[in-house]
Design an enzyme around this catalytic site. Structure first.
Site, mmCIF file in Angstrom:
data_model
loop_
_atom_site.group_PDB
_atom_site.id
_atom_site.type_symbol
_atom_site.label_atom_id
_atom_site.label_comp_id
_atom_site.label_asym_id
_atom_site.label_seq_id
_atom_site.Cartn_x
_atom_site.Cartn_y
_atom_site.Cartn_z
ATOM 1 N N LYS A 8 -38.618 128.318 -102.630
ATOM 2 C CA LYS A 8 -39.161 127.061 -103.169
ATOM 3 C C LYS A 8 -40.167 127.356 -104.273
ATOM 4 O O LYS A 8 -40.798 128.419 -104.323
ATOM 5 C CB LYS A 8 -39.793 126.212 -102.073
ATOM 6 C CG LYS A 8 -40.994 126.854 -101.336
ATOM 7 C CD LYS A 8 -42.333 126.653 -102.005
ATOM 8 C CE LYS A 8 -43.490 127.225 -101.185
ATOM 9 N NZ LYS A 8 -44.774 127.228 -101.938
ATOM 10 N N GLY A 96 -45.707 133.094 -103.038
ATOM 11 C CA GLY A 96 -45.904 131.648 -102.997
ATOM 12 C C GLY A 96 -44.590 130.904 -103.105
ATOM 13 O O GLY A 96 -44.557 129.735 -103.483
ATOM 14 N N ASP A 133 -44.592 125.181 -94.301
ATOM 15 C CA ASP A 133 -43.550 125.023 -95.318
ATOM 16 C C ASP A 133 -42.142 124.975 -94.735
ATOM 17 O O ASP A 133 -41.176 124.689 -95.455
ATOM 18 C CB ASP A 133 -43.608 126.174 -96.335
ATOM 19 C CG ASP A 133 -44.784 126.066 -97.287
ATOM 20 O OD1 ASP A 133 -45.372 124.983 -97.386
ATOM 21 O OD2 ASP A 133 -45.110 127.085 -97.933
#
Length: 280
Positions: A8, A96, A133
């Protein structure tokens, strides 16, 4: 089952506050991309979970979030089987980009397809219990994520562009990143709705935002962003708490040409995806 676990990117990321339990409240727009890990899940007779990974620095025991996801599902569904999970890592660690969360989501998707033992609501509760997440990585696409990341809502899907991801030779540990915020909070930007309105075309690239860029004030990150813009990116930003930076390009040819100008870094050209996991 073989599951493709998509990474992502955070196209917009703001911190809006902190809960009493210490978790940080977010406003973010997440985007699934085609840079992915490959997760194989074998369901065998017996009991227990075996996990292996092609990278020695990734834990292969209960510390691995994919292992936690598998155990949480089996416990919730009261199923006793033996699982053999194998992960081929392609998503860089400490980037990240939700690599671990993507792997966990892939395991949950595989178990849900095979057993179908839990409601969708319960499945997403388990996803959240193993990582903030993971619910997004399970749903995928282009989504607004609020709360600690678990409140998902639809928005205009991103299309007509591609991304060049650049991973530098340093990381930005998430825990330390949030400590920076706690010691010196940044004022809430409050432009989430304006950003989501821009997603209908590549113009959104001019409005990318990540609060951690303000917190870090890191010249190395700014240098990569500048290099991407000079190489033809419509916009560039940090993803998550870093350290990967991405540029938005109008097509893969331009992105690939830009990658040639950054030979000192890991780079990957990737496309926006409409889902977080795919079965091979």
């Amino acid at each position: 089952m073989t599951v493709i676990a998509n990474a992502k990117l955070n196209l917009y990321l703001d911190i809006t506050g902190t809960r009493k339990d210490g978790y940080h409240l977010l406003e973010t727009v997440m985007q699934s991309v085609s840079l992915s890990d490959i997760v194989d899940v074998d369901i065998l007779s017996g009991s227990g979970i075996e996990l292996s990974c092609d990278r020695a620095d990734i834990p292969s025991d209960e510390r691995n979030i994919a292992y936690k996801a598998a155990k949480a599902y089996l416990d919730a569904a009261e199923i006793d089987v033996k699982l053999r999970i194998s992960i081929q890592k392609r998503i860089p660690s400490g980037a990240g980009m939700g690599g671990g969360s993507a792997d966990a989501a892939a395991v949950l998707a595989a178990l849900d397809r095979h057993f179908g033992a839990l409601s969708e609501k319960r499945l997403y509760e388990i996803a959240l219990s193993v990582g903030a997440d993971v619910p997004f990585c399970l749903a995928g696409g282009t989504r607004i994520c609020e709360g600690i990341g678990e409140e998902l809502s639809d928005c205009t899907p991103v299309s007509g562009c591609c991304f060049l991801v650049v991973m530098p030779d340093f990381t930005c540990p998430t825990g330390e990143a949030y400590k920076k915020y706690d010691s010196a909070p940044v004022a809430v930007r409050g432009e989430l709705s304006q950003f989501t309105k821009s997603l209908s075309d590549i113009g959104f690239a001019k409005k990318l935002y990540n609060v951690f860029e303000e917190l870090y004030c890191d010249e190395r990150i700014e240098d990569i962003k500048k290099r991407l813009i000079l190489a033809g990116a419509e916009g560039a930003a940090l993803t998550g708490s870093g350290a990967a930076v991405f540029g938005v390009f109008s097509d893969e040819v331009r992105a690939a040409e830009a990658a040639k100008q950054l030979p000192m870094y890991f780079t990957a050209v990737c496309s926006p995806m409409k889902c977080g996991t795919l079965f091979a």
